[in-house]
Motif scaffolding. Structure first.
Motif, PDB file in Angstrom:
ATOM      1  N   SER A 280    -135.607 -59.583  62.805  1.00  0.00           N
ATOM      2  CA  SER A 280    -134.692 -59.541  61.672  1.00  0.00           C
ATOM      3  C   SER A 280    -134.099 -58.139  61.577  1.00  0.00           C
ATOM      4  O   SER A 280    -134.818 -57.156  61.368  1.00  0.00           O
ATOM      5  N   HIS A 281    -132.780 -58.030  61.739  1.00  0.00           N
ATOM      6  CA  HIS A 281    -132.138 -56.723  61.669  1.00  0.00           C
ATOM      7  C   HIS A 281    -132.251 -56.126  60.269  1.00  0.00           C
ATOM      8  O   HIS A 281    -132.391 -54.919  60.109  1.00  0.00           O
ATOM      9  N   ASN A 282    -132.219 -56.961  59.249  1.00  0.00           N
ATOM     10  CA  ASN A 282    -132.367 -56.457  57.879  1.00  0.00           C
ATOM     11  C   ASN A 282    -133.712 -55.772  57.690  1.00  0.00           C
ATOM     12  O   ASN A 282    -133.793 -54.689  57.113  1.00  0.00           O
ATOM     13  N   LYS A 283    -134.783 -56.402  58.196  1.00  0.00           N
ATOM     14  CA  LYS A 283    -136.112 -55.791  58.079  1.00  0.00           C
ATOM     15  C   LYS A 283    -136.188 -54.501  58.891  1.00  0.00           C
ATOM     16  O   LYS A 283    -136.779 -53.516  58.464  1.00  0.00           O
ATOM     17  N   LEU A 284    -135.585 -54.513  60.071  1.00  0.00           N
ATOM     18  CA  LEU A 284    -135.577 -53.316  60.907  1.00  0.00           C
ATOM     19  C   LEU A 284    -134.865 -52.171  60.198  1.00  0.00           C
ATOM     20  O   LEU A 284    -135.364 -51.049  60.142  1.00  0.00           O
ATOM     21  N   PHE A 285    -133.705 -52.443  59.626  1.00  0.00           N
ATOM     22  CA  PHE A 285    -132.939 -51.407  58.931  1.00  0.00           C
ATOM     23  C   PHE A 285    -133.687 -50.895  57.704  1.00  0.00           C
ATOM     24  O   PHE A 285    -133.693 -49.703  57.423  1.00  0.00           O
ATOM     25  N   GLN A 286    -134.354 -51.798  56.964  1.00  0.00           N
ATOM     26  CA  GLN A 286    -135.108 -51.379  55.784  1.00  0.00           C
ATOM     27  C   GLN A 286    -136.237 -50.437  56.165  1.00  0.00           C
ATOM     28  O   GLN A 286    -136.512 -49.473  55.465  1.00  0.00           O
ATOM     29  N   ARG A 287    -136.872 -50.705  57.284  1.00  0.00           N
ATOM     30  CA  ARG A 287    -137.989 -49.859  57.715  1.00  0.00           C
ATOM     31  C   ARG A 287    -137.528 -48.527  58.299  1.00  0.00           C
ATOM     32  O   ARG A 287    -138.226 -47.531  58.220  1.00  0.00           O
TER      33      ARG A 287
ATOM     34  N   ARG B  58    -133.113 -58.243  75.269  1.00  0.00           N
ATOM     35  CA  ARG B  58    -132.950 -59.017  74.026  1.00  0.00           C
ATOM     36  C   ARG B  58    -134.057 -58.767  73.014  1.00  0.00           C
ATOM     37  O   ARG B  58    -134.289 -59.576  72.130  1.00  0.00           O
ATOM     38  N   ALA B  59    -134.750 -57.665  73.116  1.00  0.00           N
ATOM     39  CA  ALA B  59    -135.852 -57.392  72.192  1.00  0.00           C
ATOM     40  C   ALA B  59    -135.370 -57.344  70.747  1.00  0.00           C
ATOM     41  O   ALA B  59    -136.030 -57.844  69.850  1.00  0.00           O
ATOM     42  N   PHE B  60    -134.223 -56.731  70.527  1.00  0.00           N
ATOM     43  CA  PHE B  60    -133.739 -56.581  69.162  1.00  0.00           C
ATOM     44  C   PHE B  60    -132.983 -57.805  68.673  1.00  0.00           C
ATOM     45  O   PHE B  60    -132.633 -57.896  67.507  1.00  0.00           O
ATOM     46  N   ASP B  61    -132.729 -58.779  69.541  1.00  0.00           N
ATOM     47  CA  ASP B  61    -132.099 -60.027  69.108  1.00  0.00           C
ATOM     48  C   ASP B  61    -133.115 -60.966  68.472  1.00  0.00           C
ATOM     49  O   ASP B  61    -132.750 -61.908  67.791  1.00  0.00           O
ATOM     50  N   SER B  62    -134.398 -60.724  68.714  1.00  0.00           N
ATOM     51  CA  SER B  62    -135.422 -61.643  68.239  1.00  0.00           C
ATOM     52  C   SER B  62    -136.078 -61.197  66.940  1.00  0.00           C
ATOM     53  O   SER B  62    -136.980 -61.853  66.450  1.00  0.00           O
TER      54      SER B  62
END
Length: 88
Positions: A68-75, A62-66
């Motif tokens: 912000s996917h938006n921030k991850l995608f932006q980076r 569950r590392a990626f559930d915790s």
């Protein structure tokens, strides 16, 4: 649709010998459990043969559930392509 794409990607990886024999995740008949069992066997053999063993185990459950996917995608967008699916 996702299952079909995943199947084609998996077949391509197998046909082109791109999967390591050490790969356990997403391989039929192998899992995190078989990975740990094989690792334990390797570590035990090394200790038995008086070799040094250093172990670092990281659990990404569950590392990626915790985050912000938006921030991850932006980076990551400038360097990788991200495929996003919607299950409605």
């Amino acid at each position: 649709m996702e299952r079909i794409i995943a199947q084609h990607i998996h077949e391509h990886l197998l046909n082109c010998n791109l999967l390591s024999s050490a790969q356990h995740g997403f391989v039929k008949g192998r899992s995190a459990c078989t990975n740990l069992l094989q690792s334990l066997n390797d570590w035990t053999s090394a200790v038995y043969n008086k070799k040094s063993v250093t172990i670092a185990y990281i659990d990404f459950f569950r590392a990626f559930d915790s985050i912000s996917h938006n921030k991850l995608f932006q980076r990551t967008m400038p360097t990788v392509f991200v495929v996003v699916s919607y299950r409605g």
